[in-house]
Design a protein around this motif. Structure first.
Motif, PDB file in Angstrom:
ATOM      1  N   VAL A 508       0.870  -1.178   0.000  1.00  0.00           N
ATOM      2  CA  VAL A 508       0.000   0.000   0.000  1.00  0.00           C
ATOM      3  C   VAL A 508       0.907   1.228   0.000  1.00  0.00           C
ATOM      4  CG1 VAL A 508      -1.736   1.335   1.238  1.00  0.00           C
ATOM      5  CG2 VAL A 508      -1.846  -1.161   1.245  1.00  0.00           C
ATOM      6  N   TYR A 509       0.710   2.114  -0.980  1.00  0.00           N
ATOM      7  CA  TYR A 509       1.485   3.348  -1.078  1.00  0.00           C
ATOM      8  C   TYR A 509       0.550   4.545  -0.961  1.00  0.00           C
ATOM      9  CZ  TYR A 509       5.688   1.013  -2.973  1.00  0.00           C
ATOM     10  OH  TYR A 509       6.821   0.239  -3.144  1.00  0.00           O
ATOM     11  N   LEU A 510       0.967   5.555  -0.207  1.00  0.00           N
ATOM     12  CA  LEU A 510       0.332   6.865  -0.268  1.00  0.00           C
ATOM     13  C   LEU A 510       1.220   7.737  -1.149  1.00  0.00           C
ATOM     14  CD1 LEU A 510      -1.794   8.956   0.537  1.00  0.00           C
ATOM     15  CD2 LEU A 510      -0.367   9.510   2.541  1.00  0.00           C
ATOM     16  N   ILE A 511       0.644   8.236  -2.246  1.00  0.00           N
ATOM     17  CA  ILE A 511       1.405   8.992  -3.242  1.00  0.00           C
ATOM     18  C   ILE A 511       0.888  10.420  -3.292  1.00  0.00           C
ATOM     19  CG2 ILE A 511       2.028   9.140  -5.682  1.00  0.00           C
ATOM     20  CD1 ILE A 511       1.690   6.068  -5.760  1.00  0.00           C
ATOM     21  N   ARG A 512       1.800  11.365  -3.234  1.00  0.00           N
ATOM     22  CA  ARG A 512       1.462  12.783  -3.218  1.00  0.00           C
ATOM     23  C   ARG A 512       0.999  13.262  -4.594  1.00  0.00           C
ATOM     24  NH1 ARG A 512       6.577  15.611  -0.196  1.00  0.00           N
ATOM     25  NH2 ARG A 512       6.797  16.422  -2.326  1.00  0.00           N
ATOM     26  N   PRO A 513       0.410  14.454  -4.666  1.00  0.00           N
ATOM     27  CA  PRO A 513       0.008  14.995  -5.972  1.00  0.00           C
ATOM     28  C   PRO A 513       1.152  15.170  -6.957  1.00  0.00           C
ATOM     29  CG  PRO A 513      -1.126  16.155  -4.214  1.00  0.00           C
ATOM     30  CD  PRO A 513      -0.106  15.273  -3.560  1.00  0.00           C
ATOM     31  N   ASP A 514       2.390  15.358  -6.462  1.00  0.00           N
ATOM     32  CA  ASP A 514       3.532  15.485  -7.370  1.00  0.00           C
ATOM     33  C   ASP A 514       4.199  14.139  -7.637  1.00  0.00           C
ATOM     34  OD1 ASP A 514       4.687  15.094  -4.908  1.00  0.00           O
ATOM     35  OD2 ASP A 514       5.863  16.944  -4.888  1.00  0.00           O
ATOM     36  N   GLN A 515       3.502  13.053  -7.316  1.00  0.00           N
ATOM     37  CA  GLN A 515       3.931  11.680  -7.636  1.00  0.00           C
ATOM     38  C   GLN A 515       5.168  11.243  -6.853  1.00  0.00           C
ATOM     39  OE1 GLN A 515       4.209  11.796 -11.945  1.00  0.00           O
ATOM     40  NE2 GLN A 515       2.006  11.581 -12.204  1.00  0.00           N
ATOM     41  N   HIS A 516       5.413  11.874  -5.701  1.00  0.00           N
ATOM     42  CA  HIS A 516       6.422  11.388  -4.775  1.00  0.00           C
ATOM     43  C   HIS A 516       5.748  10.507  -3.727  1.00  0.00           C
ATOM     44  CE1 HIS A 516      10.280  13.629  -5.574  1.00  0.00           C
ATOM     45  NE2 HIS A 516       9.445  14.231  -6.408  1.00  0.00           N
ATOM     46  N   VAL A 517       6.453   9.488  -3.275  1.00  0.00           N
ATOM     47  CA  VAL A 517       5.908   8.564  -2.282  1.00  0.00           C
ATOM     48  C   VAL A 517       5.909   9.246  -0.917  1.00  0.00           C
ATOM     49  CG1 VAL A 517       6.228   6.347  -1.127  1.00  0.00           C
ATOM     50  CG2 VAL A 517       6.698   6.558  -3.580  1.00  0.00           C
ATOM     51  N   ALA A 518       4.718   9.291  -0.273  1.00  0.00           N
ATOM     52  CA  ALA A 518       4.587   9.905   1.049  1.00  0.00           C
ATOM     53  C   ALA A 518       4.727   8.887   2.170  1.00  0.00           C
ATOM     54  CB  ALA A 518       3.244  10.616   1.168  1.00  0.00           C
ATOM     55  N   ALA A 519       4.311   7.633   1.926  1.00  0.00           N
ATOM     56  CA  ALA A 519       4.400   6.560   2.930  1.00  0.00           C
ATOM     57  C   ALA A 519       4.107   5.243   2.226  1.00  0.00           C
ATOM     58  CB  ALA A 519       3.404   6.786   4.070  1.00  0.00           C
ATOM     59  N   ARG A 520       4.496   4.129   2.855  1.00  0.00           N
ATOM     60  CA  ARG A 520       4.158   2.823   2.292  1.00  0.00           C
ATOM     61  C   ARG A 520       4.154   1.773   3.405  1.00  0.00           C
ATOM     62  NH1 ARG A 520       9.439   0.827  -1.363  1.00  0.00           N
ATOM     63  NH2 ARG A 520      10.973   0.920   0.326  1.00  0.00           N
ATOM     64  N   TRP A 521       3.283   0.755   3.191  1.00  0.00           N
ATOM     65  CA  TRP A 521       3.064  -0.304   4.175  1.00  0.00           C
ATOM     66  C   TRP A 521       2.831  -1.634   3.465  1.00  0.00           C
ATOM     67  CZ3 TRP A 521       0.246   4.218   3.752  1.00  0.00           C
ATOM     68  CH2 TRP A 521       0.387   5.169   4.772  1.00  0.00           C
ATOM     69  N   PRO A 522       2.921  -2.754   4.188  1.00  0.00           N
ATOM     70  CA  PRO A 522       2.593  -4.057   3.589  1.00  0.00           C
ATOM     71  C   PRO A 522       1.091  -4.313   3.503  1.00  0.00           C
ATOM     72  CG  PRO A 522       3.353  -4.352   5.829  1.00  0.00           C
ATOM     73  CD  PRO A 522       3.554  -2.901   5.515  1.00  0.00           C
ATOM     74  N   ALA A 523       0.282  -3.548   4.279  1.00  0.00           N
ATOM     75  CA  ALA A 523      -1.169  -3.716   4.259  1.00  0.00           C
ATOM     76  C   ALA A 523      -1.808  -2.398   4.680  1.00  0.00           C
ATOM     77  CB  ALA A 523      -1.603  -4.852   5.190  1.00  0.00           C
ATOM     78  N   PHE A 524      -3.098  -2.246   4.387  1.00  0.00           N
ATOM     79  CA  PHE A 524      -3.783  -1.001   4.708  1.00  0.00           C
ATOM     80  C   PHE A 524      -4.061  -0.902   6.193  1.00  0.00           C
ATOM     81  CE2 PHE A 524      -7.678   1.490   5.376  1.00  0.00           C
ATOM     82  CZ  PHE A 524      -7.266   2.699   4.818  1.00  0.00           C
ATOM     83  N   ASP A 525      -3.759   0.271   6.740  1.00  0.00           N
ATOM     84  CA  ASP A 525      -4.035   0.593   8.137  1.00  0.00           C
ATOM     85  C   ASP A 525      -4.640   1.994   8.137  1.00  0.00           C
ATOM     86  OD1 ASP A 525      -3.728   1.782  10.748  1.00  0.00           O
ATOM     87  OD2 ASP A 525      -2.324   0.198  11.266  1.00  0.00           O
ATOM     88  N   GLU A 526      -5.942   2.093   8.439  1.00  0.00           N
ATOM     89  CA  GLU A 526      -6.630   3.374   8.293  1.00  0.00           C
ATOM     90  C   GLU A 526      -6.038   4.445   9.196  1.00  0.00           C
ATOM     91  OE1 GLU A 526     -11.079   5.393   8.476  1.00  0.00           O
ATOM     92  OE2 GLU A 526     -10.856   3.212   8.443  1.00  0.00           O
ATOM     93  N   ARG A 527      -5.734   4.086  10.431  1.00  0.00           N
ATOM     94  CA  ARG A 527      -5.182   5.075  11.342  1.00  0.00           C
ATOM     95  C   ARG A 527      -3.837   5.588  10.830  1.00  0.00           C
ATOM     96  NH1 ARG A 527      -4.155   4.101  17.852  1.00  0.00           N
ATOM     97  NH2 ARG A 527      -3.315   6.203  18.291  1.00  0.00           N
ATOM     98  N   ALA A 528      -2.984   4.684  10.361  1.00  0.00           N
ATOM     99  CA  ALA A 528      -1.683   5.089   9.832  1.00  0.00           C
ATOM    100  C   ALA A 528      -1.833   5.922   8.562  1.00  0.00           C
ATOM    101  CB  ALA A 528      -0.826   3.856   9.558  1.00  0.00           C
ATOM    102  N   MET A 529      -2.814   5.566   7.726  1.00  0.00           N
ATOM    103  CA  MET A 529      -3.047   6.321   6.501  1.00  0.00           C
ATOM    104  C   MET A 529      -3.486   7.746   6.811  1.00  0.00           C
ATOM    105  SD  MET A 529      -3.064   6.472   3.185  1.00  0.00           S
ATOM    106  CE  MET A 529      -2.894   4.749   2.697  1.00  0.00           C
ATOM    107  N   ARG A 530      -4.388   7.905   7.764  1.00  0.00           N
ATOM    108  CA  ARG A 530      -4.852   9.252   8.115  1.00  0.00           C
ATOM    109  C   ARG A 530      -3.720  10.098   8.694  1.00  0.00           C
ATOM    110  NH1 ARG A 530     -10.220  10.048   7.860  1.00  0.00           N
ATOM    111  NH2 ARG A 530     -11.536   8.204   7.532  1.00  0.00           N
ATOM    112  N   ALA A 531      -2.885   9.469   9.516  1.00  0.00           N
ATOM    113  CA  ALA A 531      -1.742  10.197  10.082  1.00  0.00           C
ATOM    114  C   ALA A 531      -0.769  10.615   8.986  1.00  0.00           C
ATOM    115  CB  ALA A 531      -1.044   9.332  11.122  1.00  0.00           C
ATOM    116  N   ALA A 532      -0.543   9.736   8.016  1.00  0.00           N
ATOM    117  CA  ALA A 532       0.364  10.059   6.916  1.00  0.00           C
ATOM    118  C   ALA A 532      -0.190  11.185   6.048  1.00  0.00           C
ATOM    119  CB  ALA A 532       0.635   8.818   6.081  1.00  0.00           C
ATOM    120  N   LEU A 533      -1.509  11.195   5.852  1.00  0.00           N
ATOM    121  CA  LEU A 533      -2.139  12.284   5.088  1.00  0.00           C
ATOM    122  C   LEU A 533      -1.969  13.620   5.811  1.00  0.00           C
ATOM    123  CD1 LEU A 533      -5.493  10.934   3.583  1.00  0.00           C
ATOM    124  CD2 LEU A 533      -3.739  12.256   2.380  1.00  0.00           C
ATOM    125  N   ARG A 534      -2.150  13.601   7.123  1.00  0.00           N
ATOM    126  CA  ARG A 534      -1.965  14.841   7.891  1.00  0.00           C
ATOM    127  C   ARG A 534      -0.514  15.310   7.792  1.00  0.00           C
ATOM    128  NH1 ARG A 534      -5.155  12.002  11.612  1.00  0.00           N
ATOM    129  NH2 ARG A 534      -3.355  11.588  12.930  1.00  0.00           N
TER     130      ARG A 534
END
Length: 540
Positions: A508-534
């Motif tokens: 699972v990758y969180l990718i920024r609007p400029d196509q740079h990787v913001a975070a990545r994990w082996p599986a989806f974790d909603e709490r971690a995803m929200r923290a990474a977005l913030r």
């Protein structure tokens, strides 16, 4: 008006009087971009396509003349794809893979930049900067026709600047006299001699190299292959310590001659003297036309901070490097790519103003990397002592027979995109995945049937999932990240797995609007995803 030398339309945005010049009070704009070169136009186009109103002020009325920047890297072409002009650039540009390095009359070695498999775009194209600017302006016009809030004012020169707490006040000179306007945010893309930077008394820190280089663009039907040829200590008369030959579109060839420090510029640019140098390089019987010449002295330096309150700096207004390695225009376009989405979120109230501090942090990181590489190249090209020269020539001698010495030969390390390792917007890197897609890195492309990955990442936050589940969308404090779900069935070539999974079974990758990787994990974790977005939007 047409620039006959390069056969492109020159006056793309001629001066027109606007209502703001007769207004009783200054008109306020969300974003004013000063400078209509490739960096300013790329930024304006990106902002306008996001729906953010932007005004471009340029002291001319169209694209510049002469080749100037000529070598555009894959990452720049990928950004151009998102802006709508990637196909035009590649179709017009000259693709090259092979470079040859000479010492005197002897070839030291050959290198090959054959495009890495599974990429939509080549590693590099050669294309004169006026064409690059022209295609961007054409996309601006197309975006305007679709309702994008972009305005260009030609022959509008910024003459005064006053910073306020919540805006910037500008005085502007035009053929009809002066007027004033205001900007919530001002972005200076006005080049190495940046008047905006001068008005704020901001100094560059770094090195000036005591050498001069003559550029000669010549039009000819040559039998030279489409390759990059570089000479250390060439033997043809009047060539100086180094020389460079590059092919461009429309039978134009770019030639650089190193002239030394104490020269008579007027004498060196006389047509008969330019032709004497070119004749010595090309040999007898070559029919050519000199279409443009210039002499430049280069610097490796930057300003201390790319943000000064509500004024931001990008491109050569913020940083300068030598032309060897194609790091100038390419890094400037990456500045615009980094800034546009951040400025858009701030103006919409979806991110704090401090997010713009991360623009300065990240692009200073990129500028310092470019300055380091550019300085090393320049020191190798122009040894500053006899010991340095002996070392340089020993490396060149060894490189003819021994591959281990060839990486030490530095005729300009070619531009690669910056990785934002360890910087403040980065989230967790919890995946045992490939280094090429680590947090902070720009996403490498990969084929997906008859399409490519980067075409599907869009201009917002993306949750890329491979072989695992996640919601279709996660919204955190007004920021939406939409899922792009891929499987190995989409990966018919294996490049997606190689670049984004490695040995991991899923990702699972969180990718920024400029196509740079913001975070990545082996599986989806909603709490971690929200923290990474913030974190990626400057809220943590």
């Amino acid at each position: 008006m047409v620039d006959a030398r390069y056969d492109i339309a020159f006056r793309l945005y001629p001066y027109e009087r606007v209502g703001a010049q007769d207004a009783d009070a200054p008109v306020r704009h969300p974003v004013v971009v000063v400078g209509g070169g490739p960096v300013g136009m790329a930024l304006a186009l990106d902002l306008g396509r996001r729906g953010t109103p932007v005004l471009v002020l340029d002291d001319h009325d169209g694209v510049g003349q002469g080749s100037r920047a000529i070598c555009f890297a894959r990452r720049t072409l990928e950004i151009a794809d998102r802006l709508g002009c990637g196909d035009a650039l590649v179709e017009k540009g000259v693709q090259w893979d092979v470079g040859r390095v000479f010492h005197g009359e002897d070839e030291v070695f050959t290198f090959n930049l054959s495009p890495e498999g599974g990429m939509r775009r080549p590693a590099f194209i050669n294309l004169q900067q006026p064409h690059f600017e022209k295609y961007l302006v054409e996309q601006v016009r197309a975006a305007q026709a679709e309702g994008a809030p972009i305005e260009i004012r030609g022959r509008n020169r910024v003459s005064t600047l006053t910073r306020k707490d919540d805006h910037v006040a500008l005085g502007v000179e035009t053929p009809d006299g002066p007027y004033t306007l205001e900007a919530d945010w001002l972005v200076a893309c006005d080049g190495a001699r940046s008047p905006v930077r001068g008005m704020l008394d901001l100094d560059f820190a770094g090195r000036m190299f005591e050498d001069n280089f003559l550029i000669a663009d010549v039009r000819m039907k040559a039998k030279f292959p489409t390759e990059r040829w570089f000479w250390f200590e060439p033997t043809f008369k009047g060539s100086g310590q180094s020389a460079l030959l590059h092919k461009q579109p429309d039978d134009i060839w770019r030639i650089d001659f190193q002239l030394g420090w104490n020269i008579d510029r007027d004498k060196e640019t006389k047509p008969e003297n330019v032709r004497a140098r070119v004749d010595a390089m090309l040999g007898e019987g070559v029919d050519y036309e000199v279409v443009w010449t210039s002499i430049y002295t280069f610097h490796c330096r930057r300003i201390a901070d790319f943000r000064a309150g509500r004024v931001l700096f990008a491109g050569d207004a913020a940083h300068q490097v030598s032309p060897f390695g194609a790091r100038g225009a390419n890094s400037g376009v990456q500045d615009a790519d980094n800034l546009a989405w951040k400025l858009d979120l701030v103006l919409r109230g979806r991110a704090p103003e401090t997010l713009l501090d991360s623009y300065s942090e990240e692009r200073i990181h990129g500028a310092d990397e470019n300055i380091m590489n550019s300085t090393r190249a320049t020191d190798f090209l122009t040894p500053k002592s006899e010991i340095s020269r002996i070392f340089r020539n020993a490396v060149l001698t060894l490189a003819r027979r021994h591959p281990f010495a060839r990486p030490l030969v530095n005729s300009g390390r070619l531009s690669v995109p910056c990785v934002y390792d360890g910087l403040s917007l980065n989230g967790p890197d919890a995946l045992d995945g490939p280094a090429a897609t680590r947090v902070g890195a720009p996403c490498p492309d990969a084929p997906l049937g008859d399409a490519f990955l980067l075409d599907r990442l869009g201009g917002g936050f993306t949750i890329l999932t491979i072989g695992t589940n996640a919601p279709d969308e996660v919204v955190e404090d007004g920021i939406a990240a939409r899922r792009l779900d891929l499987s190995l069935h989409d990966d018919t070539t294996g490049y997606l797995a190689a670049r984004y999974l490695g040995r991991a079974p899923a990702a699972v990758y969180l990718i920024r609007p400029d196509q740079h990787v913001a975070a990545r994990w082996p599986a989806f974790d909603e709490r971690a995803m929200r923290a990474a977005l913030r974190r990626a939007t400057g809220k943590e």
